[in-house]
Structure formats: structure tokens, C-alpha cells
Write a protein that holds these residues in place. Sequence first.
Motif, PDB file in Angstrom:
ATOM      1  N   LEU A 198       0.810  -1.338   0.016  1.00  0.00           N
ATOM      2  CA  LEU A 198      -0.111   0.063  -0.023  1.00  0.00           C
ATOM      3  C   LEU A 198       0.854   1.393  -0.038  1.00  0.00           C
ATOM      4  N   GLY A 199       2.116   1.166   0.093  1.00  0.00           N
ATOM      5  CA  GLY A 199       3.012   2.177   0.310  1.00  0.00           C
ATOM      6  C   GLY A 199       2.816   2.978   1.691  1.00  0.00           C
ATOM      7  N   LEU A 204      -4.318  10.400   7.674  1.00  0.00           N
ATOM      8  CA  LEU A 204      -5.877  11.039   7.382  1.00  0.00           C
ATOM      9  C   LEU A 204      -6.584  10.125   6.388  1.00  0.00           C
ATOM     10  N   GLU A 205      -5.908   9.050   5.919  1.00  0.00           N
ATOM     11  CA  GLU A 205      -6.680   8.352   4.969  1.00  0.00           C
ATOM     12  C   GLU A 205      -6.855   6.808   5.358  1.00  0.00           C
ATOM     13  N   PRO A 208      -6.559   1.921  11.609  1.00  0.00           N
ATOM     14  CA  PRO A 208      -6.081   0.369  12.123  1.00  0.00           C
ATOM     15  C   PRO A 208      -7.404  -0.389  11.663  1.00  0.00           C
ATOM     16  N   GLU A 209      -8.611   0.123  11.275  1.00  0.00           N
ATOM     17  CA  GLU A 209      -9.502  -0.795  10.585  1.00  0.00           C
ATOM     18  C   GLU A 209      -9.209  -1.477   9.293  1.00  0.00           C
ATOM     19  N   LEU A 210      -8.273  -0.726   8.553  1.00  0.00           N
ATOM     20  CA  LEU A 210      -7.687  -1.159   7.341  1.00  0.00           C
ATOM     21  C   LEU A 210      -6.954  -2.539   7.390  1.00  0.00           C
ATOM     22  N   TRP A 232       3.465   0.157  11.075  1.00  0.00           N
ATOM     23  CA  TRP A 232       3.359   0.783   9.436  1.00  0.00           C
ATOM     24  C   TRP A 232       3.600   2.355   9.356  1.00  0.00           C
ATOM     25  N   LEU A 233       3.037   2.825  10.225  1.00  0.00           N
ATOM     26  CA  LEU A 233       3.290   4.482  10.375  1.00  0.00           C
ATOM     27  C   LEU A 233       4.742   4.752  10.580  1.00  0.00           C
TER      28      LEU A 233
END
Length: 238
Positions: A198-199, A204-205, A208-210, A232-233
Motif C-alpha cells: 500500500l505504500g 488522514l486516509e 487501524p480498521e484497514l 506501519w506508520l
Amino acid sequence: MIGFLRRTFSRRSRIQTGERVEQDGPGGGGGVSGNPLLLPHQQQVIHTPAVVTGGASVHIPAAGTARSAITCRVLLLDGSDVSVDLPSKSKGQDLFDQIMYHIDLIEMDYFGLQFMDSDQVSHWLDVSKLIKKQIQDGPPYRLFFRVKFYSSEPNNLHEEFTRYLFVLQLRQDILSGKLKCPYDTSVELAAFCLQSELGDCDPLEHSPELVSEFRFTPKQSEAMEADIFSRWLELRGQ
């Protein structure tokens, strides 16, 4: 194997499904025969391997005018299901060659085809023997394309597509529970997977639900997904 996955992602292996980038310089398409760093991938699969991503169904018809044919269905590491029609007296090498040609894989010596017997124990397909003499359940004969040998160092793999397939195999083994992975390592590797697919994480986009849309471990919890998101952040820009 965990170390391989960690080092592969740390080299920013950002390959996408079906894409292959050849490494510049001599030996880019070389094989691996005789490499002392190769280790046999010792494994006994007692269930159908987990699939970490979906794939399409493809049919490869038999060539020539053979009067009788057999059908082999091969599940690839990306979840694609390839159905291959072959003359009834085809050997394992014939099927292996068809699959290698279909996915356009050069470093093929690392890989093999597996099938399961009636007791759900896996066996490697012998390329020198008739297919129908080895697999009792079929036709159609069901097989799985898998990594057969691991290299202890990713730099021995000259092609990014080969590394991509190795990563899919390792993700599959972790997800199925066959390869045990400590919690912190699981979080780190999952974050690398998200960064690769995902990069950069954008707060903002993304949320964690992702992370819950992806399956990385058999015991993936909401708390783990929050930790994966945080890691990931931290990988932004890598």
C-alpha cells in the motif's frame, strides 16, 4: 526463513503481482544448482495451504492432437488456479514446464509442485515419473506450486519476481501456523507487507480498521492490528 522475509522487505522489495524486474549485470537469469547456501524446505503439509491473496482461474489446453488427455489443476502462491490439459502419458516435468512458462519464471530451481495423498500428507511431484502414476486422486489432479528450497541470503535471488514468490510462501506458512513467529516479529513483518502493498501510511486516509482487511497470523487480534498500524506508520518513506 523469518530472517529472509525481514531482509527482503528491508531492501524495499516493492514488487506487485505478475511484475518482474530483472537485476542488471551478469547472471540475472541464472539458476541455483550447486549453490551451497540452499537449504531443503522440509515440510509436511497436512491441510490445504492457506492463500494470502485472491487470483484468477486460467485454462491451458493441450497442445497437439493427443487422443487422451489428463487435467491438472495447480494452485499458485497468489491464489490463481491454473488448469492444464496434458497428454495422458505426461511426466511431472511436462506439467512443471507448463507452469514455469505460464508465470514466466526464470529461477525455477527453487520451486516445485506438491500434491497430497489420501492421508492428506504432501509429496513433491517427481518430474521424471508419469503424473498419473504418482497421484491417485484424479483426474483432475490437484497440485500446489510451492517453494522447495530456501536461500539463506536474498541477494542470491537475482530476480525480484522470485523474491516476491518467496514472500508469498512465507506469508502463507505464517498464516497457516506452520511457521511459528514471535509477536513482535509478526507485527514488524505485517507492517512491512502493508508498506510493500500500500505504500506509506497516511493517518488522514488510513486507520487501524484497514489492517483487519488483511490476514497475517492465525491469532490476529484487534490489539495486534493496532500495533501493526503503528509500526506501519513508522515505515513512512521507506
